[in-house]
Design an enzyme around this catalytic site. Structure first.
Site, PDB file in Angstrom:
ATOM      1  CG  HIS A   1      -1.115   9.648   5.362  1.00 27.00           C
ATOM      2  ND1 HIS A   1      -0.992   9.930   3.974  1.00 27.00           N
ATOM      3  CD2 HIS A   1      -2.070   8.741   5.366  1.00 27.00           C
ATOM      4  CE1 HIS A   1      -1.493   9.054   3.172  1.00 27.00           C
ATOM      5  NE2 HIS A   1      -1.926   8.118   4.287  1.00 27.00           N
TER       6      HIS A   1
ATOM      7  CG  ASP B   1     -10.754  -0.853   8.792  1.00 26.17           C
ATOM      8  OD1 ASP B   1     -11.637  -0.010   8.418  1.00 26.17           O
ATOM      9  OD2 ASP B   1      -9.552  -0.453   7.459  1.00 26.17           O
TER      10      ASP B   1
ATOM     11  N   GLY C   1      -7.083  -0.147  11.035  1.00 25.37           N
ATOM     12  CA  GLY C   1      -7.642   0.035  10.272  1.00 25.37           C
ATOM     13  C   GLY C   1      -6.899  -0.098   9.174  1.00 25.37           C
ATOM     14  N   GLY C   2      -6.417  -2.110   8.740  1.00 22.72           N
ATOM     15  CA  GLY C   2      -5.801  -2.182   7.651  1.00 22.72           C
ATOM     16  C   GLY C   2      -6.180  -2.822   6.517  1.00 22.72           C
TER      17      GLY C   2
ATOM     18  CG  PHE D   1      -8.440   4.034  13.820  1.00 18.14           C
ATOM     19  CD1 PHE D   1      -9.226   5.351  14.006  1.00 18.14           C
ATOM     20  CD2 PHE D   1      -8.212   3.463  12.453  1.00 18.14           C
ATOM     21  CE1 PHE D   1      -9.127   5.999  12.196  1.00 18.14           C
ATOM     22  CE2 PHE D   1      -8.225   4.371  11.766  1.00 18.14           C
ATOM     23  CZ  PHE D   1      -9.125   5.546  11.617  1.00 18.14           C
TER      24      PHE D   1
END
Length: 381
Positions: free
Chosen positions: A290, A250, A225-226, A271
Site C-alpha cells: 500500500h 529490511d 520490509g519488516g 525488496f
C-alpha cells in the site's frame, strides 16, 4: 443526557470491535445532524489547530506529566514550574486541550488526565503526532495546489506527488526520510505502536494448522520490509513451537533498531532487488504494497515470486477496501498514501488485478479487523 450516555456506554461494553465502530459512526452522524452551518465551519477550519496544539503539548510533555500525576490534578502554576513554560501561555494551551477533551479540567486553572491523555502520553502515539505534523503536514498543505497544477490527474508516480512539491525535492518520500534519522525513528516507532491493542493477522490466520509438517531446517517465514520486527516477535511469542527459521528483512539502517528476539534472524535486503531467500513456506508483506504505486508493487511481487517454491505462499497483510461504505480511518489512510507516496489502499478487485498482472493467483482473503485489515494469500500461477 446522563441516562443516554449511560445507555451508550452499556452498548459499547457488550459490542465487538465492528459494533463499537458502528456505534461511533451513528453518534458522529447524530452530532453532525445537530450542527448549524456555523458549527460545521468552525469545526472543520480548526482541524489543523488541534494537531498544532497537541504537537506543542508533546514538546512540553504535558500529556506525560498529567498522566504520571493522575489521579491527582495539577494546577497551572505547578505545571509551569515543571515545564518552564510561561504560566499565562500554558494556561491558554491547557484550556484549549480541555475544551477538546484531550485533558480534563477539574477546577479553575486545574487539570488532570483522562483516557485520551493517557493515550497521548504514549511514546508511539507521540511519534505518530510528530510524523503527521512534522512530515506529512507540509505535504497535505501542498496537495490542493499540486492537484490543480496537474489538472486533477491520477497520482501514480511516487516521485511526482504533493510530497515533492512540499519539500522541493525529486526524491521519493522514503529515500528523502533516510537523510533525517529523527524522521525515520519517529516513523518506525509509530508503525510499531499503530496496531497496539488491535487484532493482528495471527489472531485469524490458521498458521499452526498449515505448519504441522514444517521441517525445522526450512525457512518458515520471511518478513519482507519488516521494519524493527514486531510481527516476527509476535509470531515467535505466540507460536514458539512452530519449527522453521523466521527471517526479518529490511534495509540495514532500519535493522539497526530491530527488536532482539531469540529465533528471529536479521537480513539486510532491498525488496526491489532479487529475493535472497529461496523456497520459504511464507513470504510476508505487511503494509508494504500500500506504500507503492502499481508499477513498483509489480517489481516487489516479481522478485518475491521468483524466489517462491512449489509449496510457498505469499501473505499480503494490508487493508482490503469494500466497494462502498469505506470507514473514515481507511479512507484517510488512502489519502495519505496518495499524497505522500503516490500509492493507494485497494479493493479486492484491485488486489486481484495487481496479482494477475504478475501471473499470481489470489487464493483467499482472511479479514481480521473491521477496518478491512486482511491477509491476502497468493501463489504463482
Amino acid at each position: 443526557m446522563e441516562k443516554i450516555a449511560a445507555e451508550v456506554r452499556e452498548l459499547v461494553s457488550t459490542a465487538d470491535d465492528a459494533g463499537r465502530r458502528e456505534l461511533l459512526k451513528s453518534l458522529r452522524e447524530l452530532q453532525y445532524s445537530l450542527e448549524t452551518p456555523d458549527d460545521t465551519l468552525k469545526r472543520m477550519i480548526h482541524y489543523n489547530l488541534r494537531l498544532t496544539v497537541a504537537r506543542t503539548a508533546t514538546d512540553l510533555k504535558l500529556f506525560s506529566l498529567l498522566a504520571q500525576n493522575a489521579p491527582s490534578p495539577m494546577t497551572t502554576i505547578e505545571i509551569a514550574k515543571q515545564t518552564g513554560a510561561a504560566e499565562v501561555l500554558l494556561g491558554r494551551l491547557l484550556r484549549y486541550l480541555a475544551s477538546l477533551s484531550m485533558i480534563k479540567e477539574t477546577g479553575v486553572d486545574t487539570f488532570t488526565a483522562n483516557n485520551i491523555t493517557t493515550a497521548l502520553a504514549g511514546e508511539g502515539f507521540q511519534a505518530g503526532l510528530r510524523v503527521y505534523f512534522d512530515s506529512h503536514g507540509p505535504t497535505f498543505q501542498a496537495a490542493p495546489a499540486f492537484l490543480a497544477e496537474t489538472h486533477y490527474s491520477d497520482i501514480t508516480d511516487h516521485t511526482k506527488t504533493p510530497f515533492q512539491a512540499a519539500y522541493n525535492t525529486d526524491l521519493p518520500a522514503f529515500t528523502y526520510a533516510t537523510q533525517f534519522p529523527v524522521i525515520s525513528a519517529n516513523f518506525n516507532n509509530y508503525l510499531a505502536y499503530e496496531r497496539t491493542g488491535r487484532a493482528i493477522w495471527l489472531d485469524a490466520y490458521p498458521l499452526e494448522e498449515e505448519c504441522k509438517a514444517q521441517p525445522a531446517e526450512d525457512v518458515l517465514l520471511v518478513d519482507i520490509g519488516g521494519g524493527i520486527g514486531d510481527q516476527c516477535v509476535a509470531l515467535k511469542t505466540r507460536f514458539p513451537d512452530i519449527p522453521g527459521r523466521v527471517i526479518l528483512q529490511d534495509e540495514a539502517h532500519v535493522l539497526a533498531n530491530a527488536i532482539v528476539k531469540e529465533g528471529v534472524e536479521e537480513m539486510a535486503q532491498d525488496f526491489f532487488q532479487p529475493q535472497a531467500v529461496k523456497y520459504a513456506k511464507y513470504y510476508y508483506l505487511r503494509n508494504i504494497l500500500h506504500d507503492w504505486p502499481d508499477a513498483s508493487c509489480r517489481l516487489i511481487l516479481e522478485n518475491t515470486k521468483a524466489a517462491m517454491g512449489p509449496h510457498s505462499m505469499l501473505l499480503i497483510d494490508d487493508i482490503v477496501l469494500p466497494n462502498s461504505g469505506v470507514h473514515w480511518q481507511a479512507a484517510q489512510l488512502d489519502m495519505t498514501m496518495m499524497f505522500v507516496l503516490g500509492a493507494m489502499e485497494r479493493t479486492r478487485e484491485q488486489w486481484r488485478a495487481l496479482l494477475d498482472s504478475v501471473s499470481m493467483k489470489m487464493v483467499k482473503v482472511v479479514q481480521y479487523t473491521s477496518l478491512g485489515d486482511s491477509i491476502i494469500v497468493a501463489v504463482g500461477k
